[in-house]
Design a protein around this motif. Structure first.
Motif, PDB file in Angstrom:
ATOM      1  N   LEU A 172     -77.718 -12.840   0.169  1.00 51.45           N
ATOM      2  CA  LEU A 172     -76.446 -12.887  -0.457  1.00 51.45           C
ATOM      3  C   LEU A 172     -76.523 -12.215  -1.832  1.00 51.45           C
ATOM      4  N   ARG A 173     -77.205 -12.824  -2.707  1.00 49.70           N
ATOM      5  CA  ARG A 173     -77.417 -12.048  -4.090  1.00 49.70           C
ATOM      6  C   ARG A 173     -77.560 -10.521  -3.934  1.00 49.70           C
ATOM      7  N   ALA A 174     -78.333 -10.115  -3.119  1.00 49.93           N
ATOM      8  CA  ALA A 174     -78.484  -8.518  -3.078  1.00 49.93           C
ATOM      9  C   ALA A 174     -77.429  -7.911  -2.405  1.00 49.93           C
ATOM     10  N   LEU A 175     -76.628  -8.482  -1.533  1.00 50.78           N
ATOM     11  CA  LEU A 175     -75.238  -7.975  -0.844  1.00 50.78           C
ATOM     12  C   LEU A 175     -74.201  -8.044  -2.119  1.00 50.78           C
ATOM     13  N   LEU A 176     -74.189  -8.887  -3.181  1.00 60.52           N
ATOM     14  CA  LEU A 176     -73.179  -9.157  -4.077  1.00 60.52           C
ATOM     15  C   LEU A 176     -73.736  -8.110  -5.117  1.00 60.52           C
ATOM     16  N   ALA A 177     -74.956  -7.880  -5.321  1.00 63.77           N
ATOM     17  CA  ALA A 177     -75.475  -7.007  -6.508  1.00 63.77           C
ATOM     18  C   ALA A 177     -75.045  -5.543  -5.994  1.00 63.77           C
ATOM     19  N   MET A 178     -74.919  -5.166  -4.628  1.00 61.86           N
ATOM     20  CA  MET A 178     -74.678  -3.793  -4.114  1.00 61.86           C
ATOM     21  C   MET A 178     -73.270  -3.640  -4.240  1.00 61.86           C
ATOM     22  N   ARG A 179     -72.546  -4.622  -4.435  1.00 59.16           N
ATOM     23  CA  ARG A 179     -71.214  -4.250  -4.526  1.00 59.16           C
ATOM     24  C   ARG A 179     -70.529  -4.591  -5.911  1.00 59.16           C
ATOM     25  N   ARG A 180     -71.163  -5.426  -7.013  1.00 64.38           N
ATOM     26  CA  ARG A 180     -70.936  -5.228  -8.247  1.00 64.38           C
ATOM     27  C   ARG A 180     -71.814  -4.611  -9.038  1.00 64.38           C
ATOM     28  N   SER A 181     -71.709  -4.621 -10.215  1.00 68.01           N
ATOM     29  CA  SER A 181     -72.650  -3.942 -11.116  1.00 68.01           C
ATOM     30  C   SER A 181     -73.701  -5.046 -11.574  1.00 68.01           C
ATOM     31  N   GLY A 182     -73.420  -5.930 -11.992  1.00 72.17           N
ATOM     32  CA  GLY A 182     -74.587  -6.787 -12.816  1.00 72.17           C
ATOM     33  C   GLY A 182     -75.365  -7.846 -11.620  1.00 72.17           C
ATOM     34  N   TYR A 183     -76.651  -7.719 -12.015  1.00 68.14           N
ATOM     35  CA  TYR A 183     -77.625  -8.705 -11.054  1.00 68.14           C
ATOM     36  C   TYR A 183     -77.370 -10.214 -11.564  1.00 68.14           C
ATOM     37  N   ALA A 184     -77.179 -10.268 -12.997  1.00 67.16           N
ATOM     38  CA  ALA A 184     -77.128 -11.588 -13.472  1.00 67.16           C
ATOM     39  C   ALA A 184     -75.800 -12.377 -12.791  1.00 67.16           C
ATOM     40  N   GLN A 185     -74.763 -11.419 -12.731  1.00 66.70           N
ATOM     41  CA  GLN A 185     -73.453 -12.051 -12.246  1.00 66.70           C
ATOM     42  C   GLN A 185     -73.754 -12.412 -10.628  1.00 66.70           C
TER      43      GLN A 185
END
Ligand code: ZN
Length: 375
Positions: A172-185
């Motif tokens: 989930l984190r990887a998929l979110l990070a691919m779509r948004r910019s920030g890893y922290a977010q």
């Protein structure tokens, strides 16, 4: 991990079992013996657990080998009663790579399930998945394989729950990070989803199905979500910071000819716990508090620092990223690591002073280490 024994080495990765795992085996054997009333039932129970943990090891090896593909080493794989843990040196920072590493474990279970299903189908048709809580049948046979098929399906599904510390949380984190910019977010969002799942598991486990195992899983997920969020905060706070910016520069040093009583005085005065030993301007050793105490009891306080110090110690340059030095500091079992240039002492890095640096950074609102990760 303490209380672990190495049982195998696969592709250069040590496989360990934790002492508590042996207790689990003994408990299953005893349970099998009491319910089945025979030694064969006890053996069948233990064989089944051993097969399950072999499957878990293969799952962890899936992660480890995918990580190796991206140049990330795995320190070891440890079997605990709750499952397996692979300690990767770090997680890949690239979302696509994290996705592959996270999916590699469940993919192993899917592949194993497919193979077992094919074997069952080829030898007389695969029926519906057998109930895992059904009593163990005889020794390895169709029923045994059927139960292993169920185990693989459940392991794949369970690990894909989108919550840290499950593999699904990283997916989930990887998929979110691919779509948004920030890893922290992306981490914060994934951690929030994880906590939501933990709450649902907890409530269902306590009030709906009354299942203590589900409550345990809820607790595990809740803590995992918090831990991952904290690790990510550390990671983003320390990213790109050179060791020279974090190290302590006001350092007391000793000479090899100094008596140990001199080091005792410095410790009592509250300066440091570990001391670099300097000769002709070069760092030649480290005197840790443990070395000091041992030598004090063996040789007395008038003996020389040079005989008590450690000559084999890790060092860092001031330019090196503090995240990497921190990982070295954690794995060397020492409290302080000298920062040198051409063997000349510039400062010392300690866990405590990295902690203080992060506190100050966080207070200042700057969000910018990454230690090992378990998967
Ligand atoms: Zn996994």
């Amino acid at each position: 991990m303490k209380w672990s024994w190495r049982i195998a080495r696969v592709a250069g990765i040590g496989i360990y079992v934790h002492a508590t795992f042996v207790l689990l085996l003994a408990w299953v054997a005893l349970g099998g013996y009491q319910s089945g009333g025979s030694a064969a039932a006890a053996v069948a129970g233990v064989l089944f657990i051993a097969a399950v943990f072999l499957i878990v090891v293969l799952h962890e090896l899936g992660h480890a080998l995918a990580a190796r593909h991206y140049g990330i080493a795995t320190r070891d794989i440890t079997l605990l009663p709750i499952g397996g843990v692979a300690r990767l040196e770090r997680m890949p920072r690239e979302p696509r790579q994290e996705l592959v590493v996270a999916l590699a474990g469940p993919a192993v279970n899917v592949a194993l399930a497919a193979v077992i299903w094919l074997v069952l189908a080829a030898t007389g048709g695969a029926g519906p998945l057998p109930d895992l809580s059904a009593p163990t049948g005889g020794l390895p046979g169709r029923a045994f394989l059927g139960r292993l098929l169920s185990v693989n399906v459940w392991l794949a599904l369970f690990n894909l729950i989108p919550a840290f510390p499950m593999d699904g949380g990283r997916v989930l984190r990887a998929l979110l990070a691919m779509r948004r910019s920030g890893y922290a977010q992306a981490t914060e969002t994934a951690a929030r989803v994880g906590r939501f799942f933990a709450l649902v598991f907890g409530i269902v486990g306590l009030f709906v199905v009354n299942n203590p195992f589900l409550v345990l899983v809820a607790l595990f997920v809740w803590l995992g979500a918090a831990g991952e969020a904290a690790a990510e905060r550390q990671s983003s706070t320390l990213a790109g910071v050179p060791t020279g910016d974090v190290m302590i520069t006001d350092v007391r040093t000793l000479a090899p000819g100094d008596p140990l009583s001199h080091a005792v005085r410095l410790i009592l005065d509250g300066f440091q716990q570990d001391f670099p030993v300097v000769e002709d301007g070069a760092v030649v050793g480290m005197l840790t508090r443990r070395d000091l105490m041992r030598s004090l009891s063996e040789r007395g306080e008038s003996s020389a620092v040079g005989a008590a110090m450690n000559r084999d110690f890790p060092v860092s340059s001031p330019e090196e990223p503090v995240e990497e030095v921190l990982a070295r500091l954690k794995s060397c079992n020492c409290q302080a690591l000298p920062v040198v240039r051409a063997r000349r002492l510039l400062g010392v890095l300690t866990l405590e002073n990295v902690g203080e640096f992060m506190m100050v950074r966080t207070a200042l609102g700057g969000v910018s280490g990454r230690g090992e990760r378990v998967i």
